[in-house]
Scaffold this motif. Sequence first.
Motif, PDB file in Angstrom:
ATOM      1  N   PHE A 196       1.295   5.302  14.219  1.00 15.96           N
ATOM      2  CA  PHE A 196       2.286   4.855  13.154  1.00 15.96           C
ATOM      3  C   PHE A 196       3.357   5.900  12.038  1.00 15.96           C
ATOM      4  N   PHE A 197       4.304   5.802  11.322  1.00 17.28           N
ATOM      5  CA  PHE A 197       5.125   6.865  11.202  1.00 17.28           C
ATOM      6  C   PHE A 197       5.229   6.402   9.713  1.00 17.28           C
ATOM      7  N   THR A 198       5.360   6.914   8.475  1.00 17.48           N
ATOM      8  CA  THR A 198       5.866   5.793   7.286  1.00 17.48           C
ATOM      9  C   THR A 198       7.349   7.218   6.663  1.00 17.48           C
ATOM     10  N   ASP A 199       8.267   6.513   5.845  1.00 15.85           N
ATOM     11  CA  ASP A 199       9.831   6.941   5.516  1.00 15.85           C
ATOM     12  C   ASP A 199       8.917   7.964   4.277  1.00 15.85           C
ATOM     13  N   HIS A 200       7.782   7.141   3.377  1.00 12.90           N
ATOM     14  CA  HIS A 200       7.642   8.102   2.276  1.00 12.90           C
ATOM     15  C   HIS A 200       8.878   9.409   2.346  1.00 12.90           C
ATOM     16  N   PRO A 201       7.751  10.290   2.633  1.00 12.19           N
ATOM     17  CA  PRO A 201       8.277  12.003   2.314  1.00 12.19           C
ATOM     18  C   PRO A 201       9.747  11.993   2.321  1.00 12.19           C
ATOM     19  N   PHE A 202      10.461  11.098   3.024  1.00 11.63           N
ATOM     20  CA  PHE A 202      11.751  11.450   2.591  1.00 11.63           C
ATOM     21  C   PHE A 202      13.056  11.486   1.839  1.00 11.63           C
ATOM     22  N   LEU A 203      12.218   9.790   1.750  1.00 12.88           N
ATOM     23  CA  LEU A 203      12.044   9.282   0.453  1.00 12.88           C
ATOM     24  C   LEU A 203      12.679   9.411  -0.824  1.00 12.88           C
ATOM     25  N   LYS A 204      11.094  10.495  -0.979  1.00 14.08           N
ATOM     26  CA  LYS A 204      10.946  10.790  -1.903  1.00 14.08           C
ATOM     27  C   LYS A 204      11.968  11.785  -2.071  1.00 14.08           C
ATOM     28  N   ARG A 205      12.148  12.834  -1.307  1.00 10.82           N
ATOM     29  CA  ARG A 205      13.174  14.072  -1.375  1.00 10.82           C
ATOM     30  C   ARG A 205      14.489  13.541  -2.002  1.00 10.82           C
ATOM     31  N   ILE A 206      14.719  12.390  -1.393  1.00 14.84           N
ATOM     32  CA  ILE A 206      16.062  11.800  -1.413  1.00 14.84           C
ATOM     33  C   ILE A 206      16.084  11.012  -3.259  1.00 14.84           C
ATOM     34  N   GLU A 207      14.381  11.116  -3.372  1.00 14.91           N
ATOM     35  CA  GLU A 207      15.138  10.236  -4.854  1.00 14.91           C
ATOM     36  C   GLU A 207      15.168  11.806  -5.300  1.00 14.91           C
ATOM     37  N   ALA A 208      14.225  12.715  -5.141  1.00 14.31           N
ATOM     38  CA  ALA A 208      14.572  13.743  -6.069  1.00 14.31           C
ATOM     39  C   ALA A 208      16.023  14.316  -6.136  1.00 14.31           C
ATOM     40  N   PHE A 209      16.166  14.290  -5.182  1.00 13.89           N
ATOM     41  CA  PHE A 209      17.852  14.670  -4.897  1.00 13.89           C
ATOM     42  C   PHE A 209      18.928  13.856  -5.974  1.00 13.89           C
ATOM     43  N   LEU A 210      18.342  12.838  -6.009  1.00 15.85           N
ATOM     44  CA  LEU A 210      19.471  12.175  -6.651  1.00 15.85           C
ATOM     45  C   LEU A 210      19.462  11.745  -8.121  1.00 15.85           C
ATOM     46  N   LEU A 211      17.969  12.396  -8.604  1.00 15.86           N
ATOM     47  CA  LEU A 211      17.636  12.432 -10.175  1.00 15.86           C
ATOM     48  C   LEU A 211      18.440  13.662 -10.369  1.00 15.86           C
ATOM     49  N   THR A 212      18.167  14.347  -9.763  1.00 10.61           N
ATOM     50  CA  THR A 212      19.384  16.020 -10.059  1.00 10.61           C
ATOM     51  C   THR A 212      20.539  15.721 -10.016  1.00 10.61           C
ATOM     52  N   LEU A 213      21.380  14.542  -9.120  1.00  6.80           N
ATOM     53  CA  LEU A 213      22.525  15.086  -9.461  1.00  6.80           C
ATOM     54  C   LEU A 213      23.133  14.420 -10.783  1.00  6.80           C
ATOM     55  N   LEU A 214      22.521  13.027 -11.256  1.00 10.12           N
ATOM     56  CA  LEU A 214      22.638  12.347 -11.865  1.00 10.12           C
ATOM     57  C   LEU A 214      22.144  13.166 -13.395  1.00 10.12           C
ATOM     58  N   LEU A 215      21.326  14.216 -13.557  1.00  9.17           N
ATOM     59  CA  LEU A 215      21.107  15.363 -14.329  1.00  9.17           C
ATOM     60  C   LEU A 215      22.171  15.880 -14.780  1.00  9.17           C
ATOM     61  N   ILE A 216      22.787  16.186 -13.325  1.00 12.94           N
ATOM     62  CA  ILE A 216      23.964  17.437 -13.432  1.00 12.94           C
ATOM     63  C   ILE A 216      25.387  16.465 -14.161  1.00 12.94           C
ATOM     64  N   GLU A 217      25.198  15.319 -13.032  1.00 16.07           N
ATOM     65  CA  GLU A 217      26.445  14.996 -13.942  1.00 16.07           C
ATOM     66  C   GLU A 217      26.123  14.261 -15.524  1.00 16.07           C
TER      67      GLU A 217
END
Length: 522
Positions: A135-156
């Motif tokens: 049984f797998f979960t995609d939460h780890p990479f979704l969290k990393r993507i979310e953190a990356f998106l927030l960083t991009l929005l802050l930079i923008e």
Amino acid sequence: MKNSIRFKLIIWITGTLFVILSTSSFFLYKEKKEQEYEHYQKSIISLQKQLEISLLNGFWQLDSKYINAVIKSNMQNEYIVAISAKDQGNLYVGILKAKDGSLVELQPDFQPDHSDSLTIDFTHEDLAIGVVEIFFTDHPFLKRIEAFLLTLLLIEFVTIFTIGSILFFAMNRYIFTPINSLEFALAKANNLDFESNDESIDYDLPTSDYLEWNALVDRVNAIINKIIQELHNRQFAEIDALLEKNNAETAYNELVKTKNSLVQTEKMAALGRLVAGIAHEINTPIGIALTVASQLNGETTKLNKKVNENALKKSDLDNYMELANESSHLILSNAQRASELIQSFKQIAVDQSSQIKREFFLCDYLKEVLHSLNPKIKITPIDVDFDCTEVIAMNSYPGALSQVITNLILNAIIHAYEDQQAGTIKIRVTAVDKNVEIKVKDDGMGIDETTLGKIFDPFFTTKQGKGGTGLGLNIVFNIVTQTLNGRISVNSEIDQGTCFTINIPTELKDKSSAERENTTFK
């Protein structure tokens, strides 16, 4: 504020930066998401291959400890939630990763929360020896993507704010401050006293250190000087223009009066033509009746003389009775013909002169109109084909409709055909919902495109000096569109004839007499 150039420039610059940076951030986010998802899929594939190799011997040897050790070693993978392994017998090993990261036993019938699952079947020579479910979960990479998106929005946000602030201060210093100075100077120039001869007053705009500003100031100063020089000439020109306007209005009023007079004259002329035609038409039956009555009177005198002289014969009486019978028949039929003409003339003449709204049957009335036009039509080689089989009750202005049909037929006789050219004018009447459609079509020479657009204009005629006033179709247009509250259109082709299509309501709302006269002769 919304109409401010400064506000619009800020919005445009901020919007442009937002679009550019958002587009860039979107592609970076998309690329990051694809990378993380690819890493996630590769981890699943790698784990599958590893377990297929390491757990095969464990199932074959029924070594639960070995299987447990292999499973625990792979539970360090951040994407794994739980692993269960069981054979065809009683062997079962299940391990679940708790929320705090510790490993606990997974019950056989328990399904943990997961986003993906993988089942691996282990066989030996087509014999099933065990099954492993991961049984797998995609939460780890979704969290990393979310953190990356927030960083991009802050930079923008920081980038937009920084660049926007720099551009705002630059525009304020080099564009809006000079504009404000220009506005102040123009407000001062707005108080120019052009009639003053005081040369000590200086209305020139101030210069600055910027070349563009100085060029603008020079041109504005030149405009101010030119205005001062030409103001008096313009004042005289305005006086002349006012005089010309008054003269033009006077001429226009005279033209309107002349037009109304000509329209009324045209109306009376049409009525006069109707009277002349009817008089000519009545002359024939009246003349016949008078001749026959005179002959009968003479024969009666002869018969009376023979009676007084006792010389009357049976043959004389028989001849007289035969003549009296024929004469009375001729007198009666021609008197009835004259009576019909007079009744038709009375109704149409009253309608055309009084413009009274009343109820009437359309087909019967149009037959009377065509009957009154017969003296004008029969002297030409042109036939009129009238088609109206429906019973259409109207509540409108029959006189106005009579004038429309009369003008269209006479217009076709005069303009559509050359002298003594044979032809046919077709009139078709059909009911359409609460309206009636009347088509008047000739097979004459047609109208070219240039002339077609002018035929309803007042005083436009192709028979100038040959009896054409240029008001016939203009009267038709005004009566149809205003008095009868309808529409009229025309189609024509060279050598194919012309067709006028009239669409008017069968039930017309009441309109005052004065208003009707104004619209009819507008």
